[in-house]
Design an enzyme around this catalytic site. Sequence first.
Site, mmCIF file in Angstrom:
data_model
loop_
_atom_site.group_PDB
_atom_site.id
_atom_site.type_symbol
_atom_site.label_atom_id
_atom_site.label_comp_id
_atom_site.label_asym_id
_atom_site.label_seq_id
_atom_site.Cartn_x
_atom_site.Cartn_y
_atom_site.Cartn_z
ATOM 1 N N PRO A 69 0.824 -1.213 0.000
ATOM 2 C CG PRO A 69 0.233 -0.809 2.230
ATOM 3 C CD PRO A 69 0.963 -1.794 1.338
ATOM 4 N N GLY A 70 0.472 2.246 -0.771
ATOM 5 C CA GLY A 70 1.142 3.546 -0.748
ATOM 6 C C GLY A 70 0.138 4.606 -0.332
ATOM 7 N NE ARG A 71 -4.152 6.552 -4.691
ATOM 8 C CZ ARG A 71 -3.790 7.300 -5.743
ATOM 9 N NH1 ARG A 71 -3.873 8.611 -5.686
ATOM 10 N NH2 ARG A 71 -3.354 6.740 -6.850
ATOM 11 C CE1 TYR A 74 -1.625 10.320 -13.143
ATOM 12 C CE2 TYR A 74 -1.523 11.483 -11.061
ATOM 13 C CZ TYR A 74 -0.970 10.596 -11.964
ATOM 14 O OH TYR A 74 0.215 9.992 -11.662
ATOM 15 C CB CYS A 116 4.780 29.953 -17.889
ATOM 16 S SG CYS A 116 5.540 31.208 -16.887
ATOM 17 C CE1 TYR A 121 2.434 7.164 -5.879
ATOM 18 C CE2 TYR A 121 0.217 7.090 -4.966
ATOM 19 C CZ TYR A 121 1.368 6.445 -5.360
ATOM 20 O OH TYR A 121 1.464 5.085 -5.233
#
Length: 422
Positions: A279-281, A321, A347, A376
């Site tokens: 697991p990350g998020r 995204y 910019c 992230y």
Amino acid sequence: MSNPPFEAFPRRDGNLHVEDVPVAEIAAQTGTPVYLYSAGALEAAHDALAAAFAGRPHVICYAIKANMNLAVVSTLVKRGAGVDVTSRGELFRALRAGADASKIVYSGVGKRDDEIQAALEAGIKMFNVESRGELRHIDSVAGSLGVRAPVAFRVNPDVDPKTHPYISTGLKTSKFGIPIGEAVEAYAEAKALSHVDVRGVDCHIGSQLVSIDPFADALALVRNLVVELRAAGHAIDVIDVGGGLGVTYAEEVPPSPAEYAAAVEGSVGDLDCEIVLEPGRSITANAGIFVTQVLYQKGTDDKHFVIVDGAMNDLLRPALYGSYQRVEPVGPARGGVQKIDIVGPVCESGDFLAKDRSFPRVEEGDLLAVRSAGAYGFAMSSNYNGRPRAAEVLVRGDQYRVVRERESLEDLIRGETIPEDL
Ligand code: LLP
């Protein structure tokens, strides 16, 4: 009885806090933009997953790509977590943060020989092998070191995770893993090599999954494969179920750790395998916020722009995204609501943190907090437009520490030279 959820970002007297520290107090010291993480929230997310899997042999290998700050990783490692790495740099960070090499798995489609060697020298738990070419390289590097490399193949089950296309990995059109239909042949090749030990099967189908079905569908296929591989004489005793458990950014209701654990148990529970989780998020996203300050405002006939000092180089997810992350004022909401775009100084028209939001009136100098920024966020930041990367702060209770300094101007040109002889 389950514990009440840990409240990482309480609002007291109208002012947003991280645990017991007012966000404005930290921002006054560090400046903006800045990432703030709650140690308690990191631990609560880790512990909830660990509790859900407590009944069976498992290792939580935190996907360090989500947030690689040493203090964040160390907080999780101290809780017993291992680490999922995808590069030599991530391996370096994991070890520096105190991770136990025997709890490190190495995923990723493009491992170089020097990276394979570093992982073998560290003594990692397992390589998640993504092609037969990579298998041969691992065998050869292990041979040159006189060791045997523990491996699993990452299989691609061709299951649609129903998430953003950029973070879908388990479809046959994606570059990840080997097609599950070719797995038996690939494992036979591995068995014939003299410097790899086949240990398990790995499957990661995508990220930010908010329904349990794709997990269950993929694991059903993994289950069949494990049975088939065992029948062919392979000793499979590890199943790596990957990461991908979603979080609430807006109104999503992802599976709870208990539902997730039940799905894993229901599909592969009777196989007597150790479960590796990546697991990350789900560990870090909602343990962090990104704090930025309002610089200016301006309007056109159609739009009201709030220009802040944080930008796509700091927090890329909205630009890349089109993803939604909640934004709120750090101080008490001012009266009046307007529809705004929150944009940065970079910019590019794609440089926005939020679009078409109904938001309380803001003034120059106000602080805004972007929620769900612990995963992230900083990890995907860059120096685009000559912008030093933000500071990172870890909070525990009423204490906080800067765990990564804001980059300096000198940091921006570190390693560059002007060759006078060319
Ligand atoms: N394991 C492997 C092999 C992975 O590729 C990933 C994520 C994970 C585990 C962790 O997945 P998680 O639990 O965090 O969903 N930058 C994107 C997400 C990219 C995910 C890449 N791989 C975003 O901001 O949404």
